[in-house]
Design an enzyme around this catalytic site. Structure first.
Site, PDB file in Angstrom:
ATOM      1  N   TRP A 102       0.824  -1.217   0.000  1.00 52.95           N
ATOM      2  CA  TRP A 102       0.000   0.000   0.000  1.00 52.95           C
ATOM      3  C   TRP A 102       0.846   1.250   0.000  1.00 52.95           C
ATOM      4  O   TRP A 102       0.533   2.223  -0.689  1.00 52.95           O
ATOM      5  CB  TRP A 102      -1.000  -0.016   1.162  1.00 52.95           C
ATOM      6  CG  TRP A 102      -2.105  -0.980   0.893  1.00 52.95           C
ATOM      7  CD1 TRP A 102      -2.384  -2.123   1.565  1.00 52.95           C
ATOM      8  CD2 TRP A 102      -3.075  -0.906  -0.173  1.00 52.95           C
ATOM      9  NE1 TRP A 102      -3.458  -2.768   1.003  1.00 52.95           N
ATOM     10  CE2 TRP A 102      -3.902  -2.047  -0.065  1.00 52.95           C
ATOM     11  CE3 TRP A 102      -3.319  -0.007  -1.203  1.00 52.95           C
ATOM     12  CZ2 TRP A 102      -4.954  -2.295  -0.946  1.00 52.95           C
ATOM     13  CZ3 TRP A 102      -4.369  -0.254  -2.082  1.00 52.95           C
ATOM     14  CH2 TRP A 102      -5.168  -1.383  -1.946  1.00 52.95           C
ATOM     15  N   ASP A 172      -1.654   6.606   6.289  1.00 54.37           N
ATOM     16  CA  ASP A 172      -2.725   5.755   5.763  1.00 54.37           C
ATOM     17  C   ASP A 172      -3.036   4.713   6.838  1.00 54.37           C
ATOM     18  O   ASP A 172      -2.234   3.822   7.101  1.00 54.37           O
ATOM     19  CB  ASP A 172      -2.246   5.082   4.470  1.00 54.37           C
ATOM     20  CG  ASP A 172      -3.270   4.100   3.894  1.00 54.37           C
ATOM     21  OD1 ASP A 172      -4.340   3.901   4.521  1.00 54.37           O
ATOM     22  OD2 ASP A 172      -2.992   3.535   2.819  1.00 54.37           O
ATOM     23  N   LYS A 196     -12.410  -1.853   6.243  1.00 55.56           N
ATOM     24  CA  LYS A 196     -11.745  -2.783   7.147  1.00 55.56           C
ATOM     25  C   LYS A 196     -12.329  -2.648   8.556  1.00 55.56           C
ATOM     26  O   LYS A 196     -13.036  -3.512   9.007  1.00 55.56           O
ATOM     27  CB  LYS A 196     -10.235  -2.574   7.145  1.00 55.56           C
ATOM     28  CG  LYS A 196      -9.528  -3.185   5.939  1.00 55.56           C
ATOM     29  CD  LYS A 196      -9.418  -2.258   4.775  1.00 55.56           C
ATOM     30  CE  LYS A 196      -8.731  -2.910   3.574  1.00 55.56           C
ATOM     31  NZ  LYS A 196      -8.167  -1.933   2.661  1.00 55.56           N
TER      32      LYS A 196
HETATM   33  C1  PLP Z   1      -7.511  -1.379   1.614  1.00 48.79           C
HETATM   34  C2  PLP Z   1      -6.416  -0.403   1.700  1.00 48.79           C
HETATM   35  C3  PLP Z   1      -6.312   0.692   0.825  1.00 48.79           C
HETATM   36  C4  PLP Z   1      -7.249   0.891  -0.353  1.00 48.79           C
HETATM   37  O1  PLP Z   1      -8.492   1.271   0.038  1.00 48.79           O
HETATM   38  P1  PLP Z   1      -9.646   1.582  -1.051  1.00 48.79           P
HETATM   39  O2  PLP Z   1     -10.733   2.083  -0.185  1.00 48.79           O
HETATM   40  O3  PLP Z   1      -9.940   0.282  -1.741  1.00 48.79           O
HETATM   41  O4  PLP Z   1      -9.131   2.593  -1.983  1.00 48.79           O
HETATM   42  C5  PLP Z   1      -5.294   1.595   1.020  1.00 48.79           C
HETATM   43  N1  PLP Z   1      -4.400   1.450   2.011  1.00 48.79           N
HETATM   44  C6  PLP Z   1      -4.459   0.395   2.867  1.00 48.79           C
HETATM   45  C7  PLP Z   1      -3.454   0.292   3.962  1.00 48.79           C
HETATM   46  C8  PLP Z   1      -5.456  -0.555   2.737  1.00 48.79           C
HETATM   47  O5  PLP Z   1      -5.517  -1.593   3.586  1.00 48.79           O
END
Ligand code: PLP
Length: 361
Positions: A102, A172, A196
């Site tokens: 990511w 993030d 999540k």
């Molecule tokens: C799932 C995830 C993303 C992407 O999220 P979207 O909502 O599908 O754009 C980005 N960063 C991390 C750490 C993730 O687990």
């Protein structure tokens, strides 16, 4: 009804009481004679949900008053563009830590927009370790430092936060938001896709310190500018009404379960059960991640062979434990044990792991 234990990494399991309440309220929301997703996003019913959701986030994360809570479309992935568009604009560069899949995606988008310095790259260790936060050499003139608090695919999680001085720290937190209390004053911005720990896919949470909003680029189209959303209380355009409504219910569920303290306690118990099962298997299960940065949300492990990985995943599924396949880019197994995964699910998995190792070891 038989619900499976869902170990998928995202979209992922949601609290059963939340799903039931959504079901109950779906057709006729609070006597409106229509569902909330058919109502105007300017209605008093939606307005109440919207503002209460923002308040609950402030309350649960104990946000200082100088942070704005935004609810945005486009998932966490749109943030990979919006962050550099808004904040990488003054001829400065930003610092990045490449800790897994990511972080690399966020980096790739940032690079298209401005200059990015990589101050840590975990490639050599196959993204199984993190440096001590204090060892990062942060450019004091950087526009910001970006990190990924939990790498959902590699199962690597920061346990301490760098002291970036005047450089805003942007994180993030898609896969571990609301899993632990945060020293928010250390962050300029945090963001997370919802699917999540927060609710269904379709919305991203962004929490931004107000002074950063003032220095953000002024030359952006409306939707891409954080200021638009901050000024409009995330109602500039139609917000993702349904996921926000679900997040509202998830946040109330978190609050009822003892808030962040309750979550932290259950997380500690769940992680010790699952990593314990790995440790106690005499090497049958192996977690490739360094002990000091193992994720509390995504537990990755391998069995002695790929064939055994496959059998393990199949047999677990036949016993009602699904979503244990590792990401296609890394293989192996992964158990995502987000907030809504009940302790019984983790216990069932640990028992199954022991049984499988005894039979196949
Ligand atoms: C799932 C995830 C993303 C992407 O999220 P979207 O909502 O599908 O754009 C980005 N960063 C991390 C750490 C993730 O687990």
């Amino acid at each position: 009804m038989s619900r499976k234990y869902n170990f998928n990494a995202g979209p992922s399991t949601l609290p059963l009481p939340v799903l039931k309440q959504v079901q109950e309220e779906m057709v006729d929301y609070h006597g409106m004679g229509l569902s909330l997703i058919e109502a105007s996003h300017r209605s008093k019913e939606y307005d109440q949900i919207h503002n209460e959701t923002i308040s609950l986030i402030k309350e649960l994360l104990d946000l200082p008053s100088n942070y704005k809570v935004l609810l945005l479309g486009g998932g966490a992935t749109l943030q990979f563009s919006m962050i550099p568009l808004n904040f990488l604009n003054s001829g400065k560069s930003c610092d990045f830590t490449l800790t897994g899949s990511w972080a690399k995606k966020a980096y790739a988008d940032s690079e298209k927009i401005g200059n990015v310095n990589v101050i840590f790259d975990g490639a050599e260790g196959k993204y199984t370790t993190l440096p001590p936060a204090s060892s990062l050499e942060i450019d004091p003139d950087a526009a910001y430092l970006h990190l990924t608090s939990n790498e959902t695919i590699q199962g690597v999680q920061w346990k301490e936060w760098p002291d970036a001085g005047n450089v805003p720290l942007i994180a993030d937190m898609s896969s571990d938001i609301l899993s632990r209390a945060l020293p928010m004053e250390k962050f300029g911005m945090i963001y997370a896709g919802a699917q999540k720990n927060l609710g269904p896919a379709g919305v991203a949470l962004a929490i931004i310190r107000e002074d950063l909003l003032e220095t953000a680029s002024k030359n952006l189209t409306a939707y891409l500018s954080y200021k638009t959303h901050a000024d409009g209380n995330s109602l500039y355009n139609t917000p993702p009404v349904f996921p926000i409504y679900c997040i509202n219910l998830v946040l109330k569920w978190v609050k009822q379960g003892g808030g962040m303290q309750g979550i932290e306690q259950r997380t500690a118990e769940k992680t010790s059960v699952i990593y314990g099962a790995i440790e106690q298997s005499s090497g049958f299960y192996k977690c490739p991640v360094s002990e000091n940065c193992r994720s509390t949300m995504n537990v990755v492990f391998t069995l002695p062979s790929e064939d055994l990985d496959k059998n393990f995943i199949e047999q677990a599924a036949s016993e009602g434990m699904i979503g244990l396949k590792g990401h296609r880019s890394v293989g192996g197994c992964r158990a995502s044990i987000y907030n809504a995964m009940p302790p019984e699910g983790v216990k069932a998995l640990a028992d199954f792991m022991k049984e499988f190792a005894d039979k196949n070891g």
